[in-house]
Design a protein around this motif. Structure first.
Motif, PDB file in Angstrom:
ATOM      1  N   SER A 197     -43.241  70.430  39.187  1.00 18.11           N
ATOM      2  CA  SER A 197     -43.719  69.535  38.149  1.00 18.11           C
ATOM      3  C   SER A 197     -44.522  68.563  38.772  1.00 18.11           C
ATOM      4  O   SER A 197     -45.023  67.517  37.979  1.00 18.11           O
ATOM      5  CB  SER A 197     -42.176  68.575  38.026  1.00 18.11           C
ATOM      6  OG  SER A 197     -41.796  67.744  39.214  1.00 18.11           O
ATOM      7  N   PHE A 243     -47.689  69.211  39.562  1.00 20.05           N
ATOM      8  CA  PHE A 243     -49.035  69.589  39.305  1.00 20.05           C
ATOM      9  C   PHE A 243     -49.006  69.880  37.990  1.00 20.05           C
ATOM     10  O   PHE A 243     -50.108  70.506  37.513  1.00 20.05           O
ATOM     11  CB  PHE A 243     -49.427  70.611  40.277  1.00 20.05           C
ATOM     12  CG  PHE A 243     -49.416  70.337  41.823  1.00 20.05           C
ATOM     13  CD1 PHE A 243     -49.679  69.320  42.265  1.00 20.05           C
ATOM     14  CD2 PHE A 243     -48.394  71.267  42.436  1.00 20.05           C
ATOM     15  CE1 PHE A 243     -49.772  69.096  43.584  1.00 20.05           C
ATOM     16  CE2 PHE A 243     -48.018  70.812  43.784  1.00 20.05           C
ATOM     17  CZ  PHE A 243     -48.891  69.700  44.386  1.00 20.05           C
ATOM     18  N   THR A 244     -47.943  69.862  37.066  1.00 14.31           N
ATOM     19  CA  THR A 244     -48.221  70.338  35.739  1.00 14.31           C
ATOM     20  C   THR A 244     -47.016  69.378  34.827  1.00 14.31           C
ATOM     21  O   THR A 244     -46.017  69.055  35.296  1.00 14.31           O
ATOM     22  CB  THR A 244     -47.991  71.759  35.253  1.00 14.31           C
ATOM     23  OG1 THR A 244     -47.936  71.915  33.972  1.00 14.31           O
ATOM     24  CG2 THR A 244     -46.709  72.123  36.107  1.00 14.31           C
ATOM     25  N   GLU A 245     -47.443  69.220  33.529  1.00 12.32           N
ATOM     26  CA  GLU A 245     -46.509  68.547  32.657  1.00 12.32           C
ATOM     27  C   GLU A 245     -45.548  69.642  32.067  1.00 12.32           C
ATOM     28  O   GLU A 245     -44.591  69.341  31.516  1.00 12.32           O
ATOM     29  CB  GLU A 245     -47.346  68.197  31.321  1.00 12.32           C
ATOM     30  CG  GLU A 245     -48.510  67.276  31.742  1.00 12.32           C
ATOM     31  CD  GLU A 245     -48.338  65.897  31.378  1.00 12.32           C
ATOM     32  OE1 GLU A 245     -48.426  65.817  29.870  1.00 12.32           O
ATOM     33  OE2 GLU A 245     -47.885  64.972  32.089  1.00 12.32           O
ATOM     34  N   TYR A 246     -45.813  71.173  32.361  1.00 13.34           N
ATOM     35  CA  TYR A 246     -44.935  71.900  31.937  1.00 13.34           C
ATOM     36  C   TYR A 246     -44.332  72.889  33.246  1.00 13.34           C
ATOM     37  O   TYR A 246     -44.647  73.874  33.353  1.00 13.34           O
ATOM     38  CB  TYR A 246     -45.329  72.836  30.995  1.00 13.34           C
ATOM     39  CG  TYR A 246     -46.090  72.262  29.795  1.00 13.34           C
ATOM     40  CD1 TYR A 246     -45.359  72.043  28.882  1.00 13.34           C
ATOM     41  CD2 TYR A 246     -47.490  71.773  29.862  1.00 13.34           C
ATOM     42  CE1 TYR A 246     -45.926  71.045  27.619  1.00 13.34           C
ATOM     43  CE2 TYR A 246     -48.063  71.078  28.782  1.00 13.34           C
ATOM     44  CZ  TYR A 246     -47.306  70.690  27.715  1.00 13.34           C
ATOM     45  OH  TYR A 246     -47.922  70.002  26.561  1.00 13.34           O
TER      46      TYR A 246
END
Lengths: 240, 294
Positions: free
Chosen positions: B237, B239-242
């Motif tokens: 989480s 490094f990404t929103e998903y």
């Protein structure tokens, strides 16, 4: 037909003549699969510590930079044959690599390498350890009594531990920390290895002018503390 | 992409999925599907042209031309694809740059090979170092098409060479008896009749070509298999929103379905083509068609 071919070739050549001007664009080669150093974000662009660092270095050295991703395994051959001009991909400075390419001064302190495993009681001396191919960690395991299994991408080394193919994975601590934090099955071991001489920008040996420019930019970022701020932001380890 | 995508962590499943599948990163895999189709659309006819030229050369009565055709078929068919892809592309790229270097920078005094480095003057770079990224990608794609065409062209040449010899001798002798020149016999009698013999072999090649596209990655073109691996990998989480776990299995399952559907569609088209080519031919298939029509 022949005349068409000749005239297009002539146009192509004159056009390229007009554009040619030394290092007007510096192509920055990275892997894009090693967070927090470099990765592809949701928007599909290169992001991470090295993206911010590289953009800042280019601004200070007054260079126009463009980001390119390349597979880790062929990242040095493609630099040497001129497909891009720098490697900025979490590459530790080692003697073996220094024989083939040149490095700038290091922009991170040597980050300790850590082990991640499914349980705390794995045998690090005689067990099976995973590492990404052509890394300092792979070279380190090969020297010990443990069995080394190599993978092309960092992702696969983690998967190998999770499916039981390897007992533990050895990689940079900054890469493993967020993974061990979020995955309940995985844990970071207390043991750490101090290998490598910090991370630097890789350049062709013949490219001394570009090396001096980047060295000067790194020095100025070290002096005004902006490099330390970036290191703290991306949790890369200790600052200078 | 959608207006509700601002904070994915609060979304219900189907909306989360809709947002996830339309991120900029996922657009790359959709583009790579088009890249693969484009590669096939350009490579298949080019390879067929290489094959036709190779087969015609191998049949030639002029000995050096015949040696050239046979040599091409034998060498390319004998070298492993991966070795060919790794060696040939770098060699071709450096050869182009070397020739441009000699032509464009005659005053250059330093050697081209400096230790490990391959150094040519900036004007000889192909494409130029300051060209935008899409030109670099198009150039890489062009090299990929050429390499695929040469490799698959050699196999196609062998298939066509056999097909040309399978055309009944009596047909060619009759053409000669009617006073046709060798050139006319070749184009008017042999070529129209050889395709029915060539098609089974060529359809095999097409199937292999469809599945060979992951070799593109060796040439630096990011194809669907690369993106499936990259997108399916674990995402944390930070490094990404998903964030998600190891989803590579699902991505590769999607690839499996994609390739199966693609090869099935190809089979249907090739079967129809076979029926069309068999019509009126002096083969058992043509004879069966004639009897069924009566």
């Amino acid at each position: 037909m022949k005349s068409i071919l000749f005239s297009t070739a002539a146009v192509a050549m004159t056009a390229t003549f007009a554009l040619a001007d030394g290092h007007s664009v510096v192509r920055m080669g990275t892997e894009g699969a090693y967070p927090p150093y470099n990765f592809i974000n949701d928007a599909g662009e290169v992001d991470g510590f090295e993206r911010e660092l590289g953009d800042e270095l280019c601004a200070r050295a007054e260079l126009t930079c463009e980001w390119v991703t390349n597979e880790w395994d062929s990242i040095i051959p493609n630099l040497v044959s001129g497909n891009y001009d720098t490697i900025i991909a979490g590459m530790s400075i080692t003697d073996e690599r220094d024989e083939v390419i040149d490095f700038t001064q290091n922009y991170t302190l040597p980050d300790p390498s850590a082990y991640v495993a499914m349980s705390a009681d794995v045998d690090l001396e005689g067990g099976v350890l995973a590492a990404q191919a052509n890394t300092i960690q792979a070279a380190f395991i090969a020297e010990t009594g443990a069995t080394l299994v190599e993978f092309a991408t960092p992702e696969e080394t983690i998967a190998a531990v999770k499916n039981g193919e390897a007992d533990a994975v050895l990689a940079d601590k900054a890469f493993l920390t967020p993974i061990a934090d979020e995955d309940a099955d995985l844990m970071m071991l207390d043991k750490e290895e101090l290998i490598g001489g910090g991370i630097g920008l890789g350049l062709r040996e013949s490219d001394t002018e570009l090396k001096e420019k980047f060295d000067a930019a790194i020095t100025s970022m070290k002096e005004d503390g902006s490099l330390n701020a970036l290191i703290a932001k991306w949790e890369i380890g200790d600052g200078f | 992409m959608f207006s509700f995508c601002t904070d994915p962590s609060t979304l219900p499943d189907w909306q989360w999925m809709a947002c996830y599948l339309t991120t900029g990163k996922h657009m790359s895999i959709y583009w790579s599907v088009l890249t693969v189709f484009l590669l096939l659309a350009i490579t298949a006819p080019t390879a067929l042209a290489f094959g036709f030229a190779g087969a015609s050369a191998a049949r030639s009565r002029i000995a050096p031309v015949s040696w050239l055709g046979r040599g091409y078929i034998a060498i390319v068919r004998g070298v492993p694809d991966i070795a060919f892809f790794l060696f040939f592309v770098i060699a071709l790229d450096q050869a182009i740059e070397y020739l441009r270097h000699r032509a464009l920078c005659p005053d250059w005094t330093e050697p081209v090979r400096q230790g490990n480095d391959f150094v040519v003057c900036a004007a000889a770079k192909m494409p130029l170092g300051n060209a935008p990224q899409w030109i670099h990608e198009t150039y890489g794609f062009g090299l990929a098409v050429l390499t695929f065409a040469i490799v698959f062209g050699a196999f196609a040449a062998n298939v066509l060479f056999g097909a040309m010899r399978a055309v009944p001798k009596a047909q060619l002798e009759t053409a000669e008896a009617y006073g046709m020149t060798p050139r006319q016999t070749f184009w008017r009698v042999m070529v129209p009749q050889m395709w029915v013999f060539a098609l089974p072999g060529l359809s095999n090649l097409w199937m292999v070509l469809i599945k060979a596209t992951p070799l593109l990655f060796l040439l630096g073109v990011e194809d669907i298999v690369y993106w499936a691996r990259e997108l399916g990998g674990t995402k944390t989480s930070r490094f990404t929103e998903y964030p998600h776990g190891d989803w590579r299995m699902w991505y590769f399952l999607a690839l499996l379905i994609f390739y199966l559907m693609f090869t099935r569609a190809s089979e249907i088209v090739l079967d129809r083509l076979m029926v069309r080519l068999t019509r009126g031919q002096a083969t058992t298939g043509g004879e069966a068609q004639r009897k069924a029509a009566v």
